[in-house]
Enzyme design. Structure first.
Site, PDB file in Angstrom:
ATOM      1  N   THR A 123      11.455  33.677  26.931  1.00  0.00           N
ATOM      2  CA  THR A 123      11.336  33.229  25.538  1.00  0.00           C
ATOM      3  C   THR A 123       9.865  33.098  25.155  1.00  0.00           C
ATOM      4  O   THR A 123       8.971  33.214  25.997  1.00  0.00           O
ATOM      5  CB  THR A 123      11.942  31.812  25.331  1.00  0.00           C
ATOM      6  OG1 THR A 123      11.352  30.939  26.296  1.00  0.00           O
ATOM      7  CG2 THR A 123      13.441  31.803  25.466  1.00  0.00           C
ATOM      8  N   TYR A 178       3.132  15.012  29.695  1.00  0.00           N
ATOM      9  CA  TYR A 178       2.810  16.407  29.336  1.00  0.00           C
ATOM     10  C   TYR A 178       1.295  16.605  29.381  1.00  0.00           C
ATOM     11  O   TYR A 178       0.805  17.562  29.991  1.00  0.00           O
ATOM     12  CB  TYR A 178       3.350  16.730  27.939  1.00  0.00           C
ATOM     13  CG  TYR A 178       3.087  18.163  27.495  1.00  0.00           C
ATOM     14  CD1 TYR A 178       3.736  19.237  28.096  1.00  0.00           C
ATOM     15  CD2 TYR A 178       2.178  18.448  26.466  1.00  0.00           C
ATOM     16  CE1 TYR A 178       3.491  20.550  27.685  1.00  0.00           C
ATOM     17  CE2 TYR A 178       1.934  19.749  26.054  1.00  0.00           C
ATOM     18  CZ  TYR A 178       2.599  20.804  26.658  1.00  0.00           C
ATOM     19  OH  TYR A 178       2.350  22.099  26.255  1.00  0.00           O
ATOM     20  N   GLY A 202       8.324  32.088  33.134  1.00  0.00           N
ATOM     21  CA  GLY A 202       8.926  31.616  31.878  1.00  0.00           C
ATOM     22  C   GLY A 202       8.880  32.690  30.810  1.00  0.00           C
ATOM     23  O   GLY A 202       8.514  32.432  29.663  1.00  0.00           O
ATOM     24  N   ALA A 203       9.270  33.915  31.198  1.00  0.00           N
ATOM     25  CA  ALA A 203       9.047  35.076  30.312  1.00  0.00           C
ATOM     26  C   ALA A 203      10.268  35.459  29.490  1.00  0.00           C
ATOM     27  O   ALA A 203      10.266  36.510  28.861  1.00  0.00           O
ATOM     28  CB  ALA A 203       8.585  36.265  31.151  1.00  0.00           C
ATOM     29  N   SER A 259      -3.046  23.520  27.520  1.00  0.00           N
ATOM     30  CA  SER A 259      -2.820  23.175  26.114  1.00  0.00           C
ATOM     31  C   SER A 259      -3.961  22.289  25.650  1.00  0.00           C
ATOM     32  O   SER A 259      -4.576  21.581  26.455  1.00  0.00           O
ATOM     33  CB  SER A 259      -1.506  22.411  25.960  1.00  0.00           C
ATOM     34  OG  SER A 259      -1.430  21.836  24.669  1.00  0.00           O
TER      35      SER A 259
HETATM   36  N1  LIG Z   1       4.092  26.652  21.612  1.00  0.00           N
HETATM   37  C1  LIG Z   1       2.975  25.931  21.493  1.00  0.00           C
HETATM   38  O1  LIG Z   1       2.668  25.435  20.411  1.00  0.00           O
HETATM   39  C2  LIG Z   1       2.082  25.722  22.697  1.00  0.00           C
HETATM   40  C3  LIG Z   1       0.888  25.011  22.499  1.00  0.00           C
HETATM   41  C4  LIG Z   1       0.054  24.798  23.602  1.00  0.00           C
HETATM   42  C5  LIG Z   1       0.412  25.304  24.850  1.00  0.00           C
HETATM   43  N2  LIG Z   1       1.567  25.995  24.993  1.00  0.00           N
HETATM   44  C6  LIG Z   1       1.922  26.491  26.337  1.00  0.00           C
HETATM   45  O2  LIG Z   1       2.330  27.837  26.279  1.00  0.00           O
HETATM   46  C7  LIG Z   1       3.247  28.115  27.342  1.00  0.00           C
HETATM   47  C8  LIG Z   1       4.470  28.836  26.808  1.00  0.00           C
HETATM   48  O3  LIG Z   1       5.206  27.944  25.995  1.00  0.00           O
HETATM   49  P1  LIG Z   1       6.130  28.385  24.790  1.00  0.00           P
HETATM   50  O4  LIG Z   1       5.584  27.746  23.589  1.00  0.00           O
HETATM   51  O5  LIG Z   1       6.360  29.831  24.798  1.00  0.00           O
HETATM   52  O6  LIG Z   1       7.484  27.556  25.133  1.00  0.00           O
HETATM   53  P2  LIG Z   1       8.962  28.026  25.507  1.00  0.00           P
HETATM   54  O7  LIG Z   1       9.700  26.780  25.740  1.00  0.00           O
HETATM   55  O8  LIG Z   1       9.464  28.984  24.486  1.00  0.00           O
HETATM   56  O9  LIG Z   1       8.733  28.808  26.872  1.00  0.00           O
HETATM   57  C9  LIG Z   1       8.548  28.143  28.105  1.00  0.00           C
HETATM   58  C10 LIG Z   1       9.295  28.882  29.181  1.00  0.00           C
HETATM   59  O10 LIG Z   1       9.187  28.161  30.412  1.00  0.00           O
HETATM   60  C11 LIG Z   1      10.431  28.210  31.044  1.00  0.00           C
HETATM   61  N3  LIG Z   1      10.639  27.149  32.029  1.00  0.00           N
HETATM   62  C12 LIG Z   1      10.793  25.828  31.822  1.00  0.00           C
HETATM   63  N4  LIG Z   1      11.092  25.206  32.969  1.00  0.00           N
HETATM   64  C13 LIG Z   1      11.140  26.161  33.935  1.00  0.00           C
HETATM   65  C14 LIG Z   1      11.426  26.151  35.323  1.00  0.00           C
HETATM   66  N5  LIG Z   1      11.791  25.027  35.962  1.00  0.00           N
HETATM   67  N6  LIG Z   1      11.384  27.315  36.002  1.00  0.00           N
HETATM   68  C15 LIG Z   1      11.072  28.465  35.373  1.00  0.00           C
HETATM   69  N7  LIG Z   1      10.803  28.541  34.056  1.00  0.00           N
HETATM   70  C16 LIG Z   1      10.856  27.396  33.347  1.00  0.00           C
HETATM   71  C17 LIG Z   1      11.436  28.130  29.901  1.00  0.00           C
HETATM   72  O11 LIG Z   1      12.707  28.566  30.313  1.00  0.00           O
HETATM   73  C18 LIG Z   1      10.795  29.046  28.881  1.00  0.00           C
HETATM   74  O12 LIG Z   1      11.151  30.389  29.113  1.00  0.00           O
HETATM   75  C19 LIG Z   1       3.554  26.761  27.984  1.00  0.00           C
HETATM   76  O13 LIG Z   1       2.767  26.611  29.148  1.00  0.00           O
HETATM   77  C20 LIG Z   1       3.107  25.758  26.929  1.00  0.00           C
HETATM   78  O14 LIG Z   1       2.760  24.514  27.478  1.00  0.00           O
HETATM   79  C21 LIG Z   1       2.414  26.223  23.940  1.00  0.00           C
END
Ligand SMILES: NC(=O)c1ccc[n+]([C@@H]2O[C@H](COP(=O)([O-])OP(=O)(O)OC[C@H]3O[C@@H](n4cnc5c(N)ncnc54)[C@H](O)[C@@H]3O)[C@@H](O)[C@H]2O)c1
Length: 318
Positions: A32, A184, A29-30, A158
């Site tokens: 974004t 989730y 998921g790199a 998370s």
């Molecule tokens: N942003 C926050 O506040 C937050 C808080 C706690 C945990 N997290 C965790 O951090 C991590 C990154 O999240 P983020 O905030 O950058 O979100 P984001 O939505 O910007 O990035 C998530 C990425 O996962 C990819 N993805 C989704 N489904 C997919 C699939 N089927 N196959 C391949 N890739 C897929 C998306 O395309 C995206 O690039 C996640 O695991 C999220 O749960 C984020």
């Protein structure tokens, strides 16, 4: 809430200056958010970076941007859809065939609070992508990680895991009324349990695995909820929300730290909140639940894992 969020931005920058020349890194998921920034940070430190994403156009664009900004030309895009066991198997087979080593695996991708969708193989989307997809991917890459030891696995969980519960009677939300938030949390709790059990199985192998809450960040994660989008932020918390949540750059610091810090080389099976080790929720420490979840996950993805060093593939369950 505001106090928690204030603490959130106080998280800080990765204290380690370690570089990783010649090390191969996979970030899922790199294209974004936190994943893209983690890939960027690790590219700056000299790694050979593989961006593993669903959408190849976005993946190539992110790889190009990272190459341009870091002047590291060893940054490449590869197709991986974690909502498809077939795609995961194909991705892992290519990596195992074409890459000499895998030193760092960052299981970062996730989907949050989406509607009641299912993956290609019929799993509830959040459990399927966030947990089962990474569970299978990691298992298929374990031999490579072991051969590259000391090596590291970083699982993005998370803080939301604390509201989670593993319902073994209905892991895939087939009989319960679908609750996107609870689904989730269940998936993020599953990731901490997976981390604990994998760490136990990896003792003495030189491969470590830790779980992480990166902090609350401004990313696209809330695309299905309105939380990070207009509805919630503009009406409820307004600009304060945006001041108190991390930038993706800051939120990528803990993943970077877990991936490179020399002082963490032997640290495994732990849960980090930002840069600090913390105790996860009680259910996440329950070894019986962790072992049961491992067995169930292995069955669901068609892996029979009797021992960590012997991973056999089995036909999919009906
Ligand atoms: N942003 C926050 O506040 C937050 C808080 C706690 C945990 N997290 C965790 O951090 C991590 C990154 O999240 P983020 O905030 O950058 O979100 P984001 O939505 O910007 O990035 C998530 C990425 O996962 C990819 N993805 C989704 N489904 C997919 C699939 N089927 N196959 C391949 N890739 C897929 C998306 O395309 C995206 O690039 C996640 O695991 C999220 O749960 C984020």
């Amino acid at each position: 809430g505001a106090v928690l969020l204030k603490d959130n931005v106080a998280g800080g920058v990765c204290p380690s200056k370690a570089t990783i020349p010649g090390k191969t890194v996979i970030v899922t998921g790199a294209n974004t958010g936190i994943g893209k920034q983690t890939a960027f940070e690790l590219a700056k430190r000299g790694g050979n970076i593989i961006l593993a994403c669903r959408d190849m156009e976005k993946c190539e664009a992110a790889a190009r941007a990272i190459r341009r900004e870091t002047l590291n030309h060893h940054v490449n895009a590869r197709q991986l859809d974690l909502a498809s066991l077939k795609s995961i198997r194909e991705f892992a087979a290519k990596i195992n065939e074409e890459e000499e080593r895998v030193d760092i695996l960052v299981n970062n991708a996730a989907v949050m609070r989406c509607p009641h969708w299912t993956t290609e193989d019929g799993f509830e989307m959040q459990f399927g992508v966030n947990h089962l997809g990474h569970f299978l991917l990691t298992n298929l890459l374990l031999d490579k990680l072991k051969a590259s030891a000391p090596s590291r696995i970083i699982n993005l969980s998370s803080l939301a895991h604390i509201a989670g519960h593993i319902d073994f009677d209905d892991l895939n939300w087939q009989t319960r009324k679908y609750d996107p938030k609870a689904a989730y949390s269940q998936s993020k709790l599953a990731i901490v349990l997976f981390t604990k059990e994998l760490s136990r199985r990896l003792q003495g192998s030189g491969v470590t695995v830790n779980a992480l809450h990166p902090g609350v960040a401004r990313t696209e994660l809330g695309r299905h909820t309105g939380i990070h989008g207009s509805t919630f932020s503009s009406t409820t918390l307004g600009p304060i929300f945006w001041l108190l949540v991390k930038s993706p750059e800051l939120a990528a610091q803990p993943s970077t730290y877990l991936a490179v810090a020399e002082e963490l080389v032997d640290v495994s099976g732990k849960y980090f909140d930002g840069l600090k080790q913390k105790a996860p929720a009680p259910e996440a420490e329950d070894e019986e639940v962790a072992q049961r979840l491992w067995a169930e996950s292995a069955r669901l993805v068609g892996l029979e894992v009797s021992h960590v060093s012997s991973v056999r593939e089995q036909p999919l369950p009906r």
